[in-house]
Design a protein around this motif. Structure first.
Motif, PDB file in Angstrom:
ATOM      1  N   PHE A  96     -20.965 -86.224  62.017  1.00  0.00           N
ATOM      2  CA  PHE A  96     -22.517 -85.508  62.038  1.00  0.00           C
ATOM      3  C   PHE A  96     -23.043 -86.774  61.567  1.00  0.00           C
ATOM      4  O   PHE A  96     -23.020 -87.200  60.400  1.00  0.00           O
ATOM      5  CB  PHE A  96     -23.179 -83.743  61.687  1.00  0.00           C
ATOM      6  CG  PHE A  96     -24.582 -84.884  61.376  1.00  0.00           C
ATOM      7  CD1 PHE A  96     -24.948 -83.972  62.872  1.00  0.00           C
ATOM      8  CD2 PHE A  96     -24.789 -84.653  59.849  1.00  0.00           C
ATOM      9  CE1 PHE A  96     -26.459 -84.027  62.691  1.00  0.00           C
ATOM     10  CE2 PHE A  96     -26.770 -84.465  60.329  1.00  0.00           C
ATOM     11  CZ  PHE A  96     -26.712 -83.894  61.570  1.00  0.00           C
ATOM     12  N   ARG A 125     -37.729 -84.065  63.743  1.00  0.00           N
ATOM     13  CA  ARG A 125     -36.404 -85.156  64.634  1.00  0.00           C
ATOM     14  C   ARG A 125     -36.720 -86.876  64.301  1.00  0.00           C
ATOM     15  O   ARG A 125     -36.466 -87.289  64.422  1.00  0.00           O
ATOM     16  CB  ARG A 125     -36.906 -85.011  65.742  1.00  0.00           C
ATOM     17  CG  ARG A 125     -36.292 -83.882  66.669  1.00  0.00           C
ATOM     18  CD  ARG A 125     -34.765 -83.212  66.693  1.00  0.00           C
ATOM     19  NE  ARG A 125     -34.448 -81.947  67.148  1.00  0.00           N
ATOM     20  CZ  ARG A 125     -33.874 -81.188  66.693  1.00  0.00           C
ATOM     21  NH1 ARG A 125     -32.903 -80.753  65.242  1.00  0.00           N
ATOM     22  NH2 ARG A 125     -33.879 -79.785  67.580  1.00  0.00           N
ATOM     23  N   LYS A 166     -21.363 -79.969  68.743  1.00  0.00           N
ATOM     24  CA  LYS A 166     -22.537 -79.169  68.042  1.00  0.00           C
ATOM     25  C   LYS A 166     -23.585 -79.300  67.286  1.00  0.00           C
ATOM     26  O   LYS A 166     -23.370 -80.638  67.037  1.00  0.00           O
ATOM     27  CB  LYS A 166     -21.976 -77.463  67.853  1.00  0.00           C
ATOM     28  CG  LYS A 166     -21.936 -78.632  66.144  1.00  0.00           C
ATOM     29  CD  LYS A 166     -21.806 -77.344  65.571  1.00  0.00           C
ATOM     30  CE  LYS A 166     -21.580 -77.501  64.081  1.00  0.00           C
ATOM     31  NZ  LYS A 166     -21.477 -78.883  63.547  1.00  0.00           N
ATOM     32  N   THR A 211     -38.765 -84.416  58.796  1.00  0.00           N
ATOM     33  CA  THR A 211     -37.164 -83.075  59.129  1.00  0.00           C
ATOM     34  C   THR A 211     -36.418 -83.800  60.285  1.00  0.00           C
ATOM     35  O   THR A 211     -37.192 -83.874  60.743  1.00  0.00           O
ATOM     36  CB  THR A 211     -37.247 -82.060  58.964  1.00  0.00           C
ATOM     37  OG1 THR A 211     -36.971 -81.725  59.598  1.00  0.00           O
ATOM     38  CG2 THR A 211     -38.717 -81.584  60.039  1.00  0.00           C
ATOM     39  N   GLY A 212     -35.349 -83.643  60.131  1.00  0.00           N
ATOM     40  CA  GLY A 212     -34.813 -83.731  61.661  1.00  0.00           C
ATOM     41  C   GLY A 212     -34.621 -82.711  62.273  1.00  0.00           C
ATOM     42  O   GLY A 212     -33.846 -82.816  63.546  1.00  0.00           O
ATOM     43  N   ASP A 213     -35.343 -81.858  62.468  1.00  0.00           N
ATOM     44  CA  ASP A 213     -35.231 -79.971  62.279  1.00  0.00           C
ATOM     45  C   ASP A 213     -36.528 -80.196  63.476  1.00  0.00           C
ATOM     46  O   ASP A 213     -36.913 -81.526  63.969  1.00  0.00           O
ATOM     47  CB  ASP A 213     -35.117 -79.237  61.863  1.00  0.00           C
ATOM     48  CG  ASP A 213     -34.204 -77.903  62.026  1.00  0.00           C
ATOM     49  OD1 ASP A 213     -34.136 -77.917  63.602  1.00  0.00           O
ATOM     50  OD2 ASP A 213     -34.489 -77.325  61.299  1.00  0.00           O
ATOM     51  N   LYS A 244     -37.766 -80.853  54.905  1.00  0.00           N
ATOM     52  CA  LYS A 244     -37.815 -79.652  55.220  1.00  0.00           C
ATOM     53  C   LYS A 244     -36.339 -78.464  54.829  1.00  0.00           C
ATOM     54  O   LYS A 244     -36.673 -78.234  53.856  1.00  0.00           O
ATOM     55  CB  LYS A 244     -37.926 -78.639  56.589  1.00  0.00           C
ATOM     56  CG  LYS A 244     -38.088 -77.198  56.918  1.00  0.00           C
ATOM     57  CD  LYS A 244     -38.308 -77.238  58.214  1.00  0.00           C
ATOM     58  CE  LYS A 244     -37.059 -77.601  59.279  1.00  0.00           C
ATOM     59  NZ  LYS A 244     -35.888 -76.599  59.150  1.00  0.00           N
ATOM     60  N   THR A 245     -35.715 -79.049  55.213  1.00  0.00           N
ATOM     61  CA  THR A 245     -34.028 -77.874  54.808  1.00  0.00           C
ATOM     62  C   THR A 245     -33.771 -78.207  53.028  1.00  0.00           C
ATOM     63  O   THR A 245     -33.447 -79.059  52.522  1.00  0.00           O
ATOM     64  CB  THR A 245     -33.434 -78.210  55.549  1.00  0.00           C
ATOM     65  OG1 THR A 245     -34.007 -78.382  57.217  1.00  0.00           O
ATOM     66  CG2 THR A 245     -32.069 -77.162  55.848  1.00  0.00           C
ATOM     67  N   ARG A 269     -34.023 -72.217  63.103  1.00  0.00           N
ATOM     68  CA  ARG A 269     -32.801 -73.426  63.421  1.00  0.00           C
ATOM     69  C   ARG A 269     -32.674 -73.103  64.601  1.00  0.00           C
ATOM     70  O   ARG A 269     -30.921 -72.204  64.948  1.00  0.00           O
ATOM     71  CB  ARG A 269     -32.484 -73.370  62.015  1.00  0.00           C
ATOM     72  CG  ARG A 269     -31.579 -75.088  62.420  1.00  0.00           C
ATOM     73  CD  ARG A 269     -31.027 -75.150  60.906  1.00  0.00           C
ATOM     74  NE  ARG A 269     -30.125 -76.544  60.811  1.00  0.00           N
ATOM     75  CZ  ARG A 269     -30.458 -77.360  60.219  1.00  0.00           C
ATOM     76  NH1 ARG A 269     -31.941 -77.720  60.006  1.00  0.00           N
ATOM     77  NH2 ARG A 269     -29.758 -78.305  59.796  1.00  0.00           N
TER      78      ARG A 269
HETATM   79  N1  LIG Z   1     -23.384 -79.931  60.841  1.00  0.00           N
HETATM   80  C1  LIG Z   1     -23.979 -79.979  61.673  1.00  0.00           C
HETATM   81  N2  LIG Z   1     -22.857 -80.224  63.002  1.00  0.00           N
HETATM   82  C2  LIG Z   1     -23.981 -80.564  63.941  1.00  0.00           C
HETATM   83  N3  LIG Z   1     -25.296 -80.318  63.607  1.00  0.00           N
HETATM   84  C3  LIG Z   1     -26.355 -80.650  63.425  1.00  0.00           C
HETATM   85  C4  LIG Z   1     -25.769 -80.253  61.997  1.00  0.00           C
HETATM   86  N4  LIG Z   1     -26.840 -80.548  60.844  1.00  0.00           N
HETATM   87  C5  LIG Z   1     -27.833 -80.821  61.015  1.00  0.00           C
HETATM   88  N5  LIG Z   1     -27.820 -80.352  62.310  1.00  0.00           N
HETATM   89  C6  LIG Z   1     -28.280 -81.080  63.400  1.00  0.00           C
HETATM   90  O1  LIG Z   1     -28.899 -82.259  63.233  1.00  0.00           O
HETATM   91  C7  LIG Z   1     -30.394 -82.006  63.144  1.00  0.00           C
HETATM   92  C8  LIG Z   1     -31.020 -82.927  62.201  1.00  0.00           C
HETATM   93  O2  LIG Z   1     -29.805 -82.710  60.589  1.00  0.00           O
HETATM   94  P1  LIG Z   1     -30.619 -82.917  59.862  1.00  0.00           P
HETATM   95  O3  LIG Z   1     -29.603 -82.900  59.190  1.00  0.00           O
HETATM   96  O4  LIG Z   1     -30.915 -84.081  60.194  1.00  0.00           O
HETATM   97  O5  LIG Z   1     -32.074 -82.659  59.370  1.00  0.00           O
HETATM   98  P2  LIG Z   1     -32.082 -80.729  58.698  1.00  0.00           P
HETATM   99  O6  LIG Z   1     -30.895 -80.599  58.001  1.00  0.00           O
HETATM  100  O7  LIG Z   1     -32.981 -79.776  59.884  1.00  0.00           O
HETATM  101  O8  LIG Z   1     -33.434 -81.486  58.053  1.00  0.00           O
HETATM  102  P3  LIG Z   1     -33.750 -81.980  56.400  1.00  0.00           P
HETATM  103  O9  LIG Z   1     -34.292 -83.256  57.343  1.00  0.00           O
HETATM  104  O10 LIG Z   1     -35.741 -81.088  56.469  1.00  0.00           O
HETATM  105  O11 LIG Z   1     -33.101 -82.271  55.605  1.00  0.00           O
HETATM  106  C9  LIG Z   1     -31.115 -80.513  63.012  1.00  0.00           C
HETATM  107  O12 LIG Z   1     -32.130 -79.503  62.776  1.00  0.00           O
HETATM  108  C10 LIG Z   1     -29.613 -80.028  63.651  1.00  0.00           C
HETATM  109  O13 LIG Z   1     -30.037 -79.807  64.875  1.00  0.00           O
END
Ligand SMILES: Nc1ncnc2c1ncn2[C@@H]1O[C@H](COP(=O)(O)OP(=O)(O)OP(=O)(O)O)[C@@H](O)[C@H]1O
Length: 921
Positions: free
Chosen positions: A441, A617, A463, A566-568, A341-342, A507
């Motif tokens: 992360f 997630r 975070k 997505t991870g969201d 997604k992102t 987000r």
């Molecule tokens: N730099 C970060 N530090 C801490 N938590 C983070 C960070 N970036 C993302 N997250 C958390 O981890 C989750 C998953 O992030 P991830 O990068 O795996 O996927 P995304 O960016 O949400 O989506 P996509 O998979 O669509 O790119 C996010 O929804 C957020 O809550």
């Protein structure tokens, strides 16, 4: 020798032989380098001295060999046999003409292959590899080709290592499979040494061509370019020949099938001509050779390779770099896109919207009005500043927008903006000074933490996703900044607040901290990230890309299913999916955290019913499982990814797609296609281009096959008439038609613009052969037959007009001989005119010519103009007349040819119209 030049000479020598095994300080001294890096000027000087850091291929293109390969490939060998045969029976002219056919074809194939190769090679320019080095003491991002010995390189997770490097600090996990074939990552650390180890196994060295899959380190470059271990592996530095793509393999098989038919026809022709038409063995063999040379489709393969290469270049200009020619075909049959997604569906430009703590809510949106923050908000901002790696460059945001002044992960940049709006100091130097340790992360944990020194204690700042942070919290901050126990009611209130935010497509990040005794060894991650004190939430807005909804709609009309992985948060993901149109009004959302425990069969069941699904997630492993499950169902899957851990899923999909802007080198390495603009719409454009190429290949296959009928019919009429009808087309005319006038239009058809309706069809089944029976019927029995009928009509018209009746002599000296020459010329030109009609007819498979525009392919118009000039030369130049047996035609005969193209095209247009009509009904 002066002192100065002597010194340079010694320096050069020591540069050439640095021993990376020697102690770091000695190595640095030998490389005339320091831990603060080189100066820009010194680096430029060394670049001149050592040359760019790139692998040079040994030797240029061996064009005589390449050309030789073209004249000796099996189909050409068949023509050699044909030439030898006509030579043996005494027809030197035909033998020479066939040799000319071989040569011209070889030349064409050679030029096309060169073009194709060049197109693929220039792709590298679009995606320069970068490296972070210390120049003049500051970190700088440079192109990897500018690395020189003595440079201090900063390595991070996801980097492709671009030179041979001795580590000076830190530790990294390295995937060295390009060098050793061993794909399990190995630990390389500045702290480890093993002088007895083989250089490739030395624990403190990393090598060009390997990938950093985790950790952080700094090191000094001791070898670049051809001096690296990779440069020394001779096999790698040689030109790698691409394996033929499935399309090429299929066409090769069909070419052979046609060649066999041609051989069979030629062999069968000899007895028919001898006993049926009473020809001498010599003439029968000559005709058979003509038939063979005319029908062996030796030009087909290079045209296909070139069409694929042209598509690859066009795609590169549109923002999609395809690494293999064959990927273009796979794109054309893709029926499922698994996208994140992102950044792909959304802009990846996050803006802070709200800061929320148990006791305060601050609006950070466009109309933000921030008052004096309370203690809980101050703690939240401190945590946001400490627990990031992004930095905002000095200066106020404003003139070109804040994002242009920021470097790092967009989520973290947005957090820093939030912190600054809330009045915090976001100076990265202070942050670095306080930081004692970082827990990077982790996309599976969805958390990042740092350990930071403070006056009375060390703070662990965390975070991440609220569902990951909250279970690790047992306290919460009061408005005065006091920690109290986190009650179940408060926990429920926070969770419901998170859901409310996420439901609006925001987000949500949760922030928390914990005090630890000062100065102690950083604890293990699990021990660190627990008993946290919840500080609050920050919400970020990442709007959908403006073109995403339209691209999604195009996928739907093209029968392509979209799966968002997505991870969201599930609610955030669902909101965005709804906004761009994935999964309809109420998209099916599956929390992929549960997927790890799902049985394979359950996952298959989810995917089996063709629904569009949002996997929220999700982890990189989930991506891999989903790709495998879809492929097992027979789908052709395109999968996006950008992290190091996405590499297995990218490899396992049919088309792995990495992001050129935000992705890691490792993901780009594993992918088949790299998007330079990271946009979902570009994936859809690439699929359209894939379909277009496939359609175009089919177009010129029909075109090339269609000429077989008008080439064979004259010989059949002649043989079956038992001598009553003279030969309507001479062997040399046939050969002239074959190479002289056919090649350019077929090349031009490979560049047809997309036919309307291409993206309204369902995806082509991946096992559907490129040449299908209806195409052959259209080529041989419809278009070909119409051309043959027109051609024979012209021939008989000119002959009978002169008073010919069946059986009348037409040989040299006979009164009808001149009329006969004109009649064969009419048949020759009739064929050319008919094929022009065929070229326009095959430009579309279903649509009307009007819908794509009569003049929309300038290449075809130019090719037809060239074809006409050549035809005039064959008919009007006296030496050509003598060779081919042609004769000048009067204007009224030429006028007769004018309706030929329109007739052929018109008949096909009518046929297509009828087909479209019956399809509608
Ligand atoms: N730099 C970060 N530090 C801490 N938590 C983070 C960070 N970036 C993302 N997250 C958390 O981890 C989750 C998953 O992030 P991830 O990068 O795996 O996927 P995304 O960016 O949400 O989506 P996509 O998979 O669509 O790119 C996010 O929804 C957020 O809550």
């Amino acid at each position: 020798m002066s002192e100065g030049s002597k010194e340079t000479a010694t320096r050069v020598q020591t540069f050439m032989e640095p021993t990376p095994e020697e102690p770091p300080d000695l190595l640095l001294r030998h490389l005339h380098a320091s831990r603060h890096g080189l100066s820009t000027r010194e680096a430029a000087r060394r670049l001149v001295q050592y040359g760019p850091n790139e692998l040079r291929r040994r030797g240029g293109r061996q064009w005589p060999q390449e050309l030789a390969r073209q004249v000796t490939h099996p189909l050409a060998m068949l023509l050699w046999v044909a030439a030898a045969l006509s030579f043996a029976v005494g027809s030197q002219t035909v033998a020479i003409a066939v040799l000319l056919v071989i040569l011209l074809n070889a030349l064409f194939a050679f030029v096309q292959e060169m073009e194709a190769e060049r197109a693929v090679e220039t792709l590298a320019q679009y995606l320069p590899q970068h490296a972070t080095v210390l120049r003049d003491g500051e970190p700088a991002l440079i192109e990897a080709t500018a690395l020189v010995p003595g440079d201090i390189v900063v390595l991070e997770e996801g980097d492709r290592i671009a030179a041979d490097i001795r580590l000076l600090s830190g530790a990294v996990d390295v995937d060295m499979s390009t060098l050793t074939g061993e794909s399990v990552p190995v630990l390389r650390s500045a702290e480890l040494t093993d002088l007895a180890a083989h250089r490739l196994d030395a624990p403190d060295l990393v090598f060009s061509g390997s990938n950093c899959t985790g950790g952080e380190a700094q090191g000094v470059v001791f070898a670049t370019g051809m001096h690296t271990q990779l440069g020394r592996i001779a096999a790698l530095s040689e030109r790698v020949k691409e394996r033929p793509s499935p399309l090429e393999a299929q066409v090769r098989r069909v070419a052979w099938l046609i060649a066999c038919i041609a051989i069979g026809m030629a062999i069968a022709f000899v007895p028919v001509a001898m006993f049926g038409a009473g020809l001498s063995i010599r003439n029968s063999v000559v005709f058979a050779v003509g038939l063979l040379a005319g029908n062996v489709p030796e030009g087909l393969l290079p045209v296909i390779t070139l069409a694929l290469a042209v598509a690859v270049s066009a795609l590169a200009r549109r923002g999609a770099l395809v690494k293999r020619l064959s990927a273009v075909e796979t794109l054309g049959s893709t029926d499922v896109i698994c996208t994140d997604k992102t950044g792909t569906l959304t802009e990846n430009r996050m803006r802070p919207m709200t800061a929320w703590t148990s006791s305060a809510v601050v609006d950070l949106g466009p109309n933000a009005h921030v008052r004096e923050p309370d203690a809980s908000i101050t703690a939240l901002t401190e945590c946001a500043v400490a627990c990031t790696n992004a930095f905002l460059e000095s200066g106020e945001p404003g003139d070109g927008g804040p994002a242009e002044r920021a470097v790092g992960d967009p989520t973290e940049i947005a957090l820093l903006f939030a912190a600054r709006l809330l009045g915090a100091d976001v100076d990265p130097t202070a942050r670095e000074r306080r930081r004692r340790h970082q827990y990077e992360f982790d996309p599976t944990r969805k958390l990042m933490s740092t350990l930071d020194a403070d006056t009375a204690c060390d703070w662990l700042h965390t975070k991440g996703a609220p569902e990951s942070v909250l279970p690790r919290c047992d306290g919460v901050l009061t408005p005065d900044g006091e920690r109290i126990a986190l009650s179940e009611a408060e926990r429920a209130r926070i969770t419901s607040q998170v859901e409310q935010f996420a439901g609006h497509g925001l987000r949500v990040l949760a922030l928390a901290r914990r005090a630890l005794p000062p100065g102690q060894e950083p604890p293990a991650r699990d021990d660190a990230e627990r008993e946290l004190c919840f500080l609050g939430l920050v919400t970020l807005l990442d709007p959908p890309r403006p073109d995403a909804a339209e691209a999604v709609a195009r996928c739907h009309s093209a029968g392509i299913r979209i799966i968002v992985i997505t991870g969201d948060h599930p609610l955030t993901s669902a909101a965005i999916a709804r906004q761009v149109g994935v999964g309809g009004e109420d998209p099916t959302v599956i929390n992929a955290q549960a997927l790890g425990h799902l049985h394979e069969k359950q996952l298959d069941a989810f995917l089996a019913d063709g629904r569009e699904i949002v996997f929220a997630r999700s982890s990189p492993e989930a991506k891999l499982h989903i790709a495998e499950a879809l492929r097992a169902e027979g789908h052709v899957v395109a999968m996006t990814g950008d992290g190091v851990n996405d590499a297995p899923a990218l490899r396992s999909a049919d088309i792995g797609i990495a992001m050129g802007r935000s992705g890691t080198d490792v993901a780009r390495e594993a992918a088949t296609m790299v998007l330079t603009d990271d946009s979902f719409a570009t994936i859809v454009a690439a699929i359209e281009a894939g379909r277009q190429v496939y359609d175009n290949v089919r177009k010129f296959i029909i075109y090339i096959f269609a000429h077989a009928t008008p080439e064979v019919v004259p010989f059949l009429v002649f043989a079956l008439a038992g001598g009553a009808v003279p030969l309507p087309l001479t062997v040399l005319q046939l050969l002239a038609f074959d190479v002289g006038t056919e090649t350019l239009p077929s090349l031009a058809l490979g560049r047809e613009p997309t036919e309307s309706g291409t993206m309204e069809q369902s995806p082509r089944p991946h096992n559907e052969p490129v040449i299908r029976a209806p195409m052959l019927v259209r080529a041989w029995l419809f278009l070909g037959l119409i051309v043959a009928a027109l051609q024979m009509g012209g021939f008989f018209y000119v002959l009978t007009r002169a008073g010919w009746h069946p059986g009348a002599p037409t040989g040299p000296g006979a009164p009808l001989h001149h009329a006969y020459l004109q009649a064969t010329t009419m048949s020759f030109l009739g064929m050319i005119a008919g094929q022009i009609g065929t070229a326009f007819a095959v430009r579309t498979q279903r649509a009307s010519l009007r819908s794509i525009g009569v003049f929309s392919n300038p290449y075809l118009l130019a090719a037809i103009a060239a074809e006409l000039v050549l035809a005039a030369f064959f008919v009007y130049a006296p030496p050509m007349q003598a060779l081919l047996g042609t004769s000048a035609l009067p204007a009224h005969d030429l006028a007769l040819l004018l309706p030929y193209p329109v007739t052929v095209w018109g008949a096909d247009e009518l046929h297509r119209w009828l087909r479209r009509r019956t399809a509608v009904h």
